[in-house]
Design an enzyme around this catalytic site. Sequence first.
Site, PDB file in Angstrom:
ATOM      1  N   LYS A  52      40.947  43.658  48.491  1.00 16.97           N
ATOM      2  CA  LYS A  52      42.372  43.342  48.682  1.00 16.97           C
ATOM      3  C   LYS A  52      43.122  43.421  47.351  1.00 16.97           C
ATOM      4  O   LYS A  52      44.201  44.007  47.265  1.00 16.97           O
ATOM      5  CB  LYS A  52      42.521  41.942  49.299  1.00 16.97           C
ATOM      6  CG  LYS A  52      42.089  41.885  50.765  1.00 16.97           C
ATOM      7  CD  LYS A  52      41.968  40.468  51.304  1.00 16.97           C
ATOM      8  CE  LYS A  52      41.373  40.505  52.715  1.00 16.97           C
ATOM      9  NZ  LYS A  52      41.157  39.148  53.278  1.00 16.97           N
ATOM     10  N   GLN A  96      41.022  32.976  51.689  1.00 10.30           N
ATOM     11  CA  GLN A  96      39.923  33.698  52.328  1.00 10.30           C
ATOM     12  C   GLN A  96      39.047  32.728  53.125  1.00 10.30           C
ATOM     13  O   GLN A  96      38.644  31.682  52.621  1.00 10.30           O
ATOM     14  CB  GLN A  96      39.096  34.433  51.259  1.00 10.30           C
ATOM     15  CG  GLN A  96      38.027  35.352  51.814  1.00 10.30           C
ATOM     16  CD  GLN A  96      38.577  36.597  52.485  1.00 10.30           C
ATOM     17  OE1 GLN A  96      39.740  36.958  52.303  1.00 10.30           O
ATOM     18  NE2 GLN A  96      37.768  37.256  53.277  1.00 10.30           N
ATOM     19  N   ASP A 119      48.632  36.162  56.466  1.00  9.49           N
ATOM     20  CA  ASP A 119      47.490  36.240  57.385  1.00  9.49           C
ATOM     21  C   ASP A 119      47.918  35.977  58.831  1.00  9.49           C
ATOM     22  O   ASP A 119      47.157  36.274  59.767  1.00  9.49           O
ATOM     23  CB  ASP A 119      46.432  35.193  57.007  1.00  9.49           C
ATOM     24  CG  ASP A 119      45.271  35.786  56.212  1.00  9.49           C
ATOM     25  OD1 ASP A 119      44.992  36.990  56.389  1.00  9.49           O
ATOM     26  OD2 ASP A 119      44.648  35.041  55.435  1.00  9.49           O
TER      27      ASP A 119
HETATM   28  N1  LIG Z   1      42.039  34.614  55.266  1.00 11.22           N
HETATM   29  C1  LIG Z   1      41.306  35.658  55.658  1.00 11.22           C
HETATM   30  N2  LIG Z   1      41.932  36.826  55.962  1.00 11.22           N
HETATM   31  C2  LIG Z   1      41.199  37.912  56.353  1.00 11.22           C
HETATM   32  O1  LIG Z   1      41.779  38.978  56.643  1.00 11.22           O
HETATM   33  C3  LIG Z   1      39.770  37.800  56.412  1.00 11.22           C
HETATM   34  C4  LIG Z   1      39.192  36.565  56.086  1.00 11.22           C
HETATM   35  N3  LIG Z   1      39.974  35.518  55.719  1.00 11.22           N
HETATM   36  N4  LIG Z   1      37.842  36.421  56.166  1.00 11.22           N
HETATM   37  C5  LIG Z   1      36.951  37.473  56.536  1.00 11.22           C
HETATM   38  C6  LIG Z   1      37.634  38.550  57.364  1.00 11.22           C
HETATM   39  C7  LIG Z   1      36.942  39.893  57.294  1.00 11.22           C
HETATM   40  N5  LIG Z   1      37.870  40.798  56.631  1.00 11.22           N
HETATM   41  C8  LIG Z   1      37.566  42.104  56.263  1.00 11.22           C
HETATM   42  C9  LIG Z   1      38.323  42.826  55.360  1.00 11.22           C
HETATM   43  C10 LIG Z   1      37.955  44.100  54.933  1.00 11.22           C
HETATM   44  C11 LIG Z   1      36.835  44.702  55.428  1.00 11.22           C
HETATM   45  C12 LIG Z   1      36.437  46.054  54.926  1.00 11.22           C
HETATM   46  O2  LIG Z   1      37.069  46.637  54.086  1.00 11.22           O
HETATM   47  N6  LIG Z   1      35.329  46.636  55.406  1.00 11.22           N
HETATM   48  C13 LIG Z   1      34.802  47.908  54.972  1.00 11.22           C
HETATM   49  C14 LIG Z   1      33.433  47.768  54.334  1.00 11.22           C
HETATM   50  C15 LIG Z   1      33.347  46.683  53.304  1.00 11.22           C
HETATM   51  C16 LIG Z   1      31.905  46.464  52.803  1.00 11.22           C
HETATM   52  O3  LIG Z   1      31.366  47.367  52.188  1.00 11.22           O
HETATM   53  O4  LIG Z   1      31.341  45.369  53.065  1.00 11.22           O
HETATM   54  C17 LIG Z   1      34.654  48.845  56.171  1.00 11.22           C
HETATM   55  O5  LIG Z   1      34.537  48.328  57.301  1.00 11.22           O
HETATM   56  O6  LIG Z   1      34.658  50.047  55.988  1.00 11.22           O
HETATM   57  C18 LIG Z   1      36.072  44.024  56.361  1.00 11.22           C
HETATM   58  C19 LIG Z   1      36.448  42.737  56.774  1.00 11.22           C
HETATM   59  C20 LIG Z   1      38.998  40.116  56.347  1.00 11.22           C
HETATM   60  N7  LIG Z   1      38.947  38.843  56.779  1.00 11.22           N
END
Ligand SMILES: Nc1nc(=O)c2c([nH]1)NC[C@@H]1CN(c3ccc(C(=O)N[C@@H](CCC(=O)O)C(=O)O)cc3)C=[N+]21
Length: 291
Positions: A52, A96, A119
């Site tokens: 992020k 987060q 969020d």
């Molecule tokens: N307050 C809060 N807001 C959120 O938006 C929030 C949170 N807490 N807690 C956890 C979840 C999960 N989440 C993700 C964000 C990016 C990827 C992402 O970029 N994933 C990549 C891979 C990342 C890797 O390599 O692990 C993909 O799917 O291609 C995944 C999951 C946001 N969240």
Amino acid sequence: MKILDGQLVSQATKDELKIKVAQLVAEGKKVPHLAAILVGTNGASETYVGSKVRTCEEIGFRSTLVRLEDTISEYKLLETIEQLNNDMDVDGILVQLPLPKHISDEKVINAIHPSKDVDGFHPVSVGKMVQSLPTFIPATPHGIMLMLEHYKINTKGMHAVVIGRSNIVGRPMSILLSANTNPGNCTVTICHSATKNLKELCLQADIIVAALGRPEFVTADMVKDGAIVIDVGITRVADATKKRGYALKGDVQFDTVSPKCSWITPVPGGVGPMTIAALMKNTYNACLTKH
Ligand SMILES: Nc1nc(=O)c2c([nH]1)NC[C@@H]1CN(c3ccc(C(=O)N[C@@H](CCC(=O)O)C(=O)O)cc3)C=[N+]21
């Protein structure tokens, strides 16, 4: 079978924002500023928050990362949020999740000023979303809607089955898909751990959104020919053959399910990157509304 490419759509969304930020700069206006609070050192949370912050830099936003020990008191965390609420330069605040057990998610979410709730988890934001009023839409469901929009998928009249009823994905997803919008206008069934005939319901689905957090839960026998499958799951499964020591698994068994689908999101490279793009959109909008 066609891939809903989250990497590609996310990049397009970020490119658009980059141009808009350059315009703000040219007009001598303030750029969007996201403040992220990370409590403790959970590996996955580190990855997500890191990307992020990196994305903010990429598109020209300001970002502040506040790191707190996992022993921090709830009171101290609430105080930190209050400082960011009062900081005129900060447009969006994100805490987060998950948080350590001694801290109440609810109190923390309630402490974020709704005008900075990028969020979209604050009850005021949720209430507005339910009423289809302009507000911050939680990043993951928002990102999924942006992806459907990008590929011009007409979901009107479709039966959508959402598996999972969390406040951050399943519940808001069900609200957005049932709204009188396009994408949207679906008939929605929301399934959870007490659902009895999950397989039968899934077999009736034109769209399946898998958001329960169980790797490879959705198998080919649960999916109708031609269905659209959105995989929100992202679980780290130990795998010694991988560089990082783990593989990322979605909630859908991609290899067996994908041949039956009209569209499907991969993991990684599907919903995850869209979540980040949607958060950036929310932060840009927070800045515009305030200034
Ligand atoms: N307050 C809060 N807001 C959120 O938006 C929030 C949170 N807490 N807690 C956890 C979840 C999960 N989440 C993700 C964000 C990016 C990827 C992402 O970029 N994933 C990549 C891979 C990342 C890797 O390599 O692990 C993909 O799917 O291609 C995944 C999951 C946001 N969240």
